[in-house]
Design an enzyme around this catalytic site. Structure first.
Site, PDB file in Angstrom:
ATOM      1  CG  ASN A 111       4.713 -12.741  -9.576  1.00 15.79           C
ATOM      2  OD1 ASN A 111       4.290 -11.618  -9.360  1.00 15.79           O
ATOM      3  ND2 ASN A 111       4.061 -13.834  -9.197  1.00 15.79           N
ATOM      4  CB  CYS A 128       5.487 -22.446  -6.504  1.00 14.78           C
ATOM      5  SG  CYS A 128       6.491 -23.869  -6.091  1.00 14.78           S
ATOM      6  CG  ASP A 129       2.491 -17.058  -8.633  1.00 13.12           C
ATOM      7  OD1 ASP A 129       2.095 -17.571  -9.700  1.00 13.12           O
ATOM      8  OD2 ASP A 129       1.871 -16.169  -8.030  1.00 13.12           O
ATOM      9  N   PRO A 130       6.115 -18.161 -10.941  1.00 14.08           N
ATOM     10  CG  PRO A 130       7.413 -19.652 -12.231  1.00 14.08           C
ATOM     11  CD  PRO A 130       6.391 -19.613 -11.116  1.00 14.08           C
ATOM     12  CG  HIS A 131       2.315 -14.669 -12.940  1.00 15.36           C
ATOM     13  ND1 HIS A 131       2.429 -13.328 -13.236  1.00 15.36           N
ATOM     14  CD2 HIS A 131       1.775 -14.733 -11.701  1.00 15.36           C
ATOM     15  CE1 HIS A 131       1.967 -12.605 -12.230  1.00 15.36           C
ATOM     16  NE2 HIS A 131       1.571 -13.435 -11.283  1.00 15.36           N
TER      17      HIS A 131
END
Length: 466
Positions: free
Chosen positions: A257, A251-254
């Site tokens: 990353n 849930c952190d595909p910025h």
């Protein structure tokens, strides 16, 4: 509003100064009131800048557009400075905002993008202090409520309080990394760093070093001969598999990353997935409702869109919910989100509506299941990447999504059936649905290829000859 915020900022700053004056060994960031004071002061300055810089200029004029762009830029720089000063959760929020190319003004996303790869580092003591203070507790909420009385933010604090301890447990992050690597082992383009367990603890995580360009860096891909459409398509495959089939979602595909790199030996482009601290586990009932909602959105079946949106907590705000999920206008949702790409006019409409419907958006976020909040954040980040790569709303992404939805629903139905005949019937329906999707994909490929153009020209010539 600006005057009220300035008063609150002055009180917070004064209280902070008095407390810190006698103790020169304390870091001001150890105190929530200091971070809150900075946030209030920054909000007040930004609000005042917008109010005073634009009020005497005719709306819609060239001068107005120029000044608005300058105010956007100044405000974005102030937000970036606030994030860097307050660190912790503020960095996370800044990273998220920097990925919303399709929603926020370009001045904001360009300025905040540096937080994806150049964020200041916080010590563990600083992060634990934030957790102990419950992210500023009710003080921050009361301040925000004073400045923006229409908004409710308790859901945001509750989610951050729940997720931050998980992100700080490095053994949990290592287990997540290994789980997703095994779960998606059939995707040979995915690379997840190996964990060195013998040298890792709850406070220290040692993993394989991997490098590459950020996934939203189109220029890097072009320089290195990486197919942008292939990367976008493969990223969509990864997340469709995680969300719809497995219910275990990074849930952190910025962009900081998610890296891309071309393998010198094979020439294949790899996607490198980093930072496995934050995953969402979807319940079976939620995952099935979400699958069926997306199937309805892709088919433009408005009755089922309404049905499954309501089941996911949207209530009467289901049209807004559908627009938030797809990042498309309501007109496009009704017409079919796979029928046409996002136009410039639709982009403007989406941005304008996002500002106009903020109270309703906040109400909706309060009502939907907590699982949905991280999925919405993930959707935003993925759309930001697609926007940077110019691959938004491509037909291939919806086709991959459709395949995963068909497989997920069929697997669920087979698991609930005790009849051999019924399970065979479900498998046959699944195979036919997947065959239809493959056939449609072949049609789209022919339509866009040189061979397809030749076939169309030949058929046209044959028709006119007769």
């Amino acid at each position: 509003m600006a005057r009220r915020a300035l008063k609150l900022a002055s009180l917070a700053a004064a209280a902070s100064g008095i407390y810190l004056y006698g103790n020169k060994f304390l870091d001001p960031n150890d105190f929530g009131v200091v971070r809150v004071g900075r946030a209030i002061a920054t909000t007040a300055v930004i609000t005042y800048d917008y109010l005073t810089s634009l009020r005497s200029v005719p709306y819609g004029s060239e001068e107005y557009d120029f000044l608005k762009s300058q105010v956007h830029l100044r405000s974005a720089e102030r937000l970036r400075e606030l994030c860097c000063a307050n660190r912790g959760t503020f960095i996370k929020v800044g990273q998220h905002l920097g990925a919303l190319d399709y929603l926020l003004p370009e001045e904001y996303t360009r300025t905040l993008k540096v937080l994806h790869s150049q964020a200041p580092q916080s010590t563990r003591q600083e992060i634990e202090q934030v957790i102990r203070e419950d992210l500023g507790k009710e003080v921050l909420l009361l301040v925000v409520k004073q400045i923006f009385p229409d908004f409710e933010f308790m859901w945001l604090v509750e989610e951050a309080k729940k997720n931050l301890p998980l992100e700080l447990d490095f053994l949990n992050e290592g287990r997540n990394a290994e789980k997703v690597a095994h779960m998606l082992k059939n995707f040979d383009f995915l690379k997840v760093p190996r964990i060195y367990w013998e040298l890792s603890t709850r406070r220290v995580l040692l993993m394989e070093f991997m490098e590459g360009g950020q996934v939203n860096d189109r220029a890097y891909m072009e320089r290195n001969g990486i197919n942008v459409n292939e990367i976008s398509r493969n990223l969509g495959k990864l997340y469709s598999e995680m969300i719809f089939v497995n219910g275990f979602v990074h849930c952190d595909p910025h962009p900081g990353n998610v890296l891309v790199k071309k393998c010198p030996a094979s020439g294949k482009a790899h996607i490198i997935l980093l930072d496995h601290g934050l995953y969402q586990v979807l319940s079976e009932s939620f995952r099935m409702d979400y699958c069926r909602l997306w199937q309805a959105l892709i088919k433009a079946d408005m009755k089922r869109v309404q049905k499954y949106s309501r089941r996911l907590g949207a209530g009467d705000l289901y049209p807004l919910f559908a627009c938030m999920l797809t990042a498309r206008s309501w007109e496009s949702v009704n017409r079919g989100i796979d029928r046409s790409p996002v136009s410039a006019s639709e982009d403007v409409e989406i941005r304008s509506n996002a500002a106009a419907y903020l109270p309703q958006i906040t109400q909706l976020l309060n009502n939907v299941p907590r699982q949905m909040l991280l999925l919405l954040k993930t959707n935003d980040l993925l759309r930001g990447i697609e926007s940077a790569l110019h691959t938004r709303a491509s037909a291939s992404s919806f086709l991959n999504m459709s395949r995963c939805c068909v497989r997920a629903v069929s697997m669920y139905q087979r698991s609930k059936s005790h009849s051999l005949y019924r399970r065979a019937q479900i498998s046959l329906t699944e195979a036919l649905s997947l065959w239809q999707i493959n056939l449609y994909e072949l049609f789209l490929w022919l339509k866009g290829s040189q061979l397809g153009n030749w076939v169309i020209a030949l058929l046209s010539w044959m028709h006119h000859s007769t």
